[in-house]
Structures are given as structure tokens and as C-alpha cells.
Design a protein around this motif. Structure first.
Motif, short mmCIF file in Angstrom:
data_model
loop_
_atom_site.label_atom_id
_atom_site.label_comp_id
_atom_site.label_asym_id
_atom_site.label_seq_id
_atom_site.Cartn_x
_atom_site.Cartn_y
_atom_site.Cartn_z
N GLY A 1 0.79 -1.23 0.00
CA GLY A 1 0.00 0.00 0.00
C GLY A 1 0.83 1.28 0.00
O GLY A 1 0.44 2.25 -0.62
N TYR A 2 1.95 1.28 0.72
CA TYR A 2 2.74 2.51 0.79
C TYR A 2 3.24 2.92 -0.60
O TYR A 2 3.31 4.10 -0.93
N ALA A 3 3.59 1.92 -1.40
CA ALA A 3 4.13 2.20 -2.74
C ALA A 3 3.08 2.89 -3.62
O ALA A 3 3.44 3.60 -4.56
N LYS B 1 6.00 0.09 -12.57
CA LYS B 1 4.72 -0.63 -12.48
C LYS B 1 4.77 -1.73 -11.42
O LYS B 1 3.78 -2.00 -10.75
N ASP B 2 5.92 -2.36 -11.30
CA ASP B 2 6.09 -3.38 -10.26
C ASP B 2 6.34 -2.65 -8.94
O ASP B 2 7.39 -2.02 -8.75
N SER B 3 5.35 -2.73 -8.04
CA SER B 3 5.45 -1.91 -6.82
C SER B 3 6.67 -2.26 -5.97
O SER B 3 7.17 -1.42 -5.23
N SER B 4 7.17 -3.50 -6.10
CA SER B 4 8.33 -3.87 -5.28
C SER B 4 9.60 -3.17 -5.79
O SER B 4 10.60 -3.10 -5.07
N LYS B 5 9.57 -2.68 -7.02
CA LYS B 5 10.74 -1.98 -7.57
C LYS B 5 10.64 -0.46 -7.34
O LYS B 5 11.59 0.26 -7.60
N ARG B 6 9.47 -0.02 -6.92
CA ARG B 6 9.28 1.42 -6.69
C ARG B 6 10.08 1.84 -5.45
O ARG B 6 10.10 1.10 -4.47
N TRP B 7 10.69 3.00 -5.50
CA TRP B 7 11.48 3.45 -4.36
C TRP B 7 10.54 3.90 -3.22
O TRP B 7 9.43 4.38 -3.48
#
Ligand SMILES: Nc1ncnc2c1ncn2[C@@H]1O[C@H](COP(=O)(O)OP(=O)(O)OP(=O)(O)O)[C@@H](O)[C@H]1O
Length: 318
Positions: free
Chosen positions: A229-231, A293-299
Motif C-alpha cells: 500500500g505505501y508504494a 509498475k512493479d510496486s516492489s521496484k518502486r522506491w
């Protein structure tokens, strides 16, 4: 894409009630920080406030510029009408509940909550004399990279604070970021925000403004336990920055009206929007870090605060 398939009637806002908010009229206060306690002890009552003008209308309520009769201090008073939709009333209670927990220079402060005659609820906030980033954009302000870096640094400081307190905003966009003459920036409008009880709480409520929602918000199931959710707030920040820079919502041409189903498909299946040619490498990279797009790659907010787009700018200048 279950959400896209199932929702034929696509509204901008689809607030979902949360069980905890059905019980009490106002949430019990949390142990306040020193600054929040000081603000509360200033005891503003609605009788002390004189309405000066309407600042704007939001979802179910009106925001007034008001003056404190004794001190002449100026505040913004958000009034939600007694006959408004119960979901809207729940939103304001949620907003008040969150504002009462927060104490950050980059989150709008709440100075008091009142019951008014006729069942209206109002809360008194810090007044921001330049309105929102959306209104600045509409008034023709040109957002240069340097100005955006300064704005972004403050928004991220606010987001870092919120996220460290397990609060997800869920509706970050230019119209929910307030600004004053000193170019101080405050995040506002917590009506659809969520307080995470545990780190791995699911955060899949389909609320907020669709246009700024991240791909995983439309299809949380496919993101499993990776979806925190934070991303989603970081994605919204990336779109906000792009919009301020190019002058229109990045997924649409200037003046184009949104077709929500097409827009959701573009967000979920298309390439994320990017900056036009001629922008600095640092700015392009920063926006890319937000719009993965991949939320795990978002800073995260903390990582982005250390990005060269922000660290290479003299934050005191302007
Ligand atoms: N603290 C404030 N200081 C100055 N102006 C404010 C303040 N809060 C809100 N406003 C003005 O009032 C308008 C309405 O605010 P409000 O938060 O009710 O709704 P919104 O965010 O525009 O819409 P919605 O609630 O539907 O998302 C804002 O667009 C802004 O121009």
C-alpha cells in the motif's frame, strides 16, 4: 483485472466504510505529541470563528476561510453538512482521526473539531494562503524542475512521516497538496487514508481518485503479500510531478475527458508515462523510480529523499 471487469459504473471516489468507524462519533484521542497537545489546548470553539469567504467545495462539504475573533488568526474551516451521505460523514471522521495523530511540518494541522447546529460537523485547520497545487497549475504557474524538487522534497518528507507512522494517504494528487506564500507544502485531505494496524495488513480498499491509483491498486490480488500500500502513494506522487511539469494529467491529452475504463487499462497494461525530451537525467530517473509498475521496484519515500534529483538542488534558494 477483476475490478475493471466488475465495475461498469466507474466513479471517481468509492469510499468503503470501515467497521471501526461505525461505533463512535469521534475517535478517542491517541496520546498526543507535544505540538498536537499544544494545538488542542488552544481550545478554539466554533463561536470564536467568523466566516470570511468560501475557499472551495469538496466531497460533501465546504471549506471556509475564517477568522478567530479574539486573536484575528486566520484558519480554514471544513464543514460537512448534517444531511450529507453517511459515507461522506465517515470520511470526515477518518480525516479528523488521522489529523489528530499527526504532527509533521508537511501535513496540515487540525486545531479543533466541532459539532454544529443541524448536525453539521466542522474542523478547523491551518490556513494555506495559496490554495492547492492544482489551483496554481490552473492559474498558469510554471513548475520548473527546481521548483518541483523543492515541492517534492516537502511532500516526500510528509509521506516519509506518514509511512513511518503506518498511515497511507491513498489519494495524493495536486488538489490535495496545499501551499502558502512561503512555498511551504502540506499534505491534506485524509478522507480515504488508512492506518495500518500491522506491517502486513492488506490494503486493498478501492478508494481514492482512480486516475492517480497505482496498477496494483486496481488488481491487488495478483500482488499477494508483496502489496503493502505505501508504494501506491509513491506512484501517485510520480503522476503528480509529471502533471505539474507537463501541465495536464499525463495519461490524457490536454483537455481530453477521461474514459475511466480506458484509463484503467492504460494504467494497468500500458507503459508508465514519462517526461518529455529536454528534461534533466536526474528528473527523468526520479520519475521512473516513482512510476515503476512493479510496486516492489518502486522506491520508498526515504530512498527518494536521497535521490540526486533532490540532493543536487539548493533547497533554501527560490
Ligand atoms: N487548509 C486549507 N487552506 C486553504 N484552502 C483550503 C484548505 N483546505 C481546503 N482548502 C480549499 O478548499 C477546497 C476544498 O477542499 P476539500 O478538502 O474539501 O476538497 P477537495 O480535496 O478539493 O475535494 P474532495 O474532498 O472531493 O477530494 C480545496 O480545493 C482548497 O482550494
Amino acid at each position: 483485472m477483476a475490478v475493471v471487469r466488475d465495475r461498469r459504473q466507474l466513479n471517481l471516489r468509492l469510499p468503503l466504510p470501515e467497521p471501526s468507524e461505525r461505533c463512535s462519533r469521534f475517535p478517542p484521542p491517541l496520546p498526543p505529541s507535544a505540538a498536537v497537545a499544544a494545538a488542542a489546548s488552544a481550545t478554539i470553539s466554533s463561536a470564536d470563528l467568523e466566516k470570511l469567504q468560501v475557499l472551495g467545495h469538496g466531497n460533501g462539504g465546504t471549506v471556509y476561510k475564517v477568522r478567530h475573533k479574539q486573536t484575528s488568526a486566520i484558519y480554514a474551516l471544513k464543514v460537512v453538512h448534517g444531511d450529507s451521505d453517511p459515507a461522506v460523514r465517515r470520511q470526515i471522521l477518518r480525516e479528523v482521526s488521522i489529523l489528530r495523530r499527526t504532527d509533521s511540518p508537511h501535513v496540515i494541522k487540525c486545531h479543533g473539531v466541532f459539532d454544529l447546529p443541524g448536525g453539521d460537523i466542522a474542523f478547523c485547520m491551518q490556513y494555506m494562503d495559496m490554495g492547492t497545487l492544482e489551483s496554481l497549475l490552473k492559474n498558469g504557474v510554471v513548475f520548473t524542475e527546481t521548483l518541483l524538487a523543492k515541492i517534492c522534497h516537502q511532500v516526500l518528507s510528509g509521506l516519509e512521516y506518514l509511512h513511518s507512522h503506518k498511515i497511507i494517504h491513498r489519494d495524493l494528487k495536486p488538489s490535495n497538496i496545499l501551499v502558502n506564500q512561503k512555498m511551504e507544502i502540506k499534505i491534506s485531505d485524509f478522507g480515504v487514508s488508512k492506518i495500518m494496524q500491522r506491517t502486513l495488513d492488506p490494503c486493498n480498499s478501492y478508494v481514492g481518485t482512480c486516475a492517480y491509483m497505482s496498477p496494483e491498486r486496481f488488481d491487488p490480488d495478483s500482488h499477494g503479500s508483496n502489496y503493502d500500500g505505501y508504494a501506491g502513494d509513491i506512484w501517485s506522487l510520480g503522476l503528480t510531478l509529471l502533471e505539474l511539469y507537463v501541465g495536464h494529467f499525463p495519461y490524457l491529452a490536454p483537455g481530453q475527458r477521461p474514459d475511466w475504463a480506458t484509463l484503467m487499462c492504460a494504467i494497468c497494461f500500458g507503459e508508465p508515462p514519462s517526461l518529455p525530451e529536454g528534461t534533466s537525467e536526474n528528473f527523468r530517473s526520479f520519475v521512473e523510480c516513482c512510476l515503476q509498475k512493479d510496486s516492489s521496484k518502486r522506491w520508498s519515500a526515504t530512498q527518494l529523499l536521497a535521490h540526486p534529483f533532490l540532493t543536487s538542488v539548493d533547497l533554501q534558494s527560490l
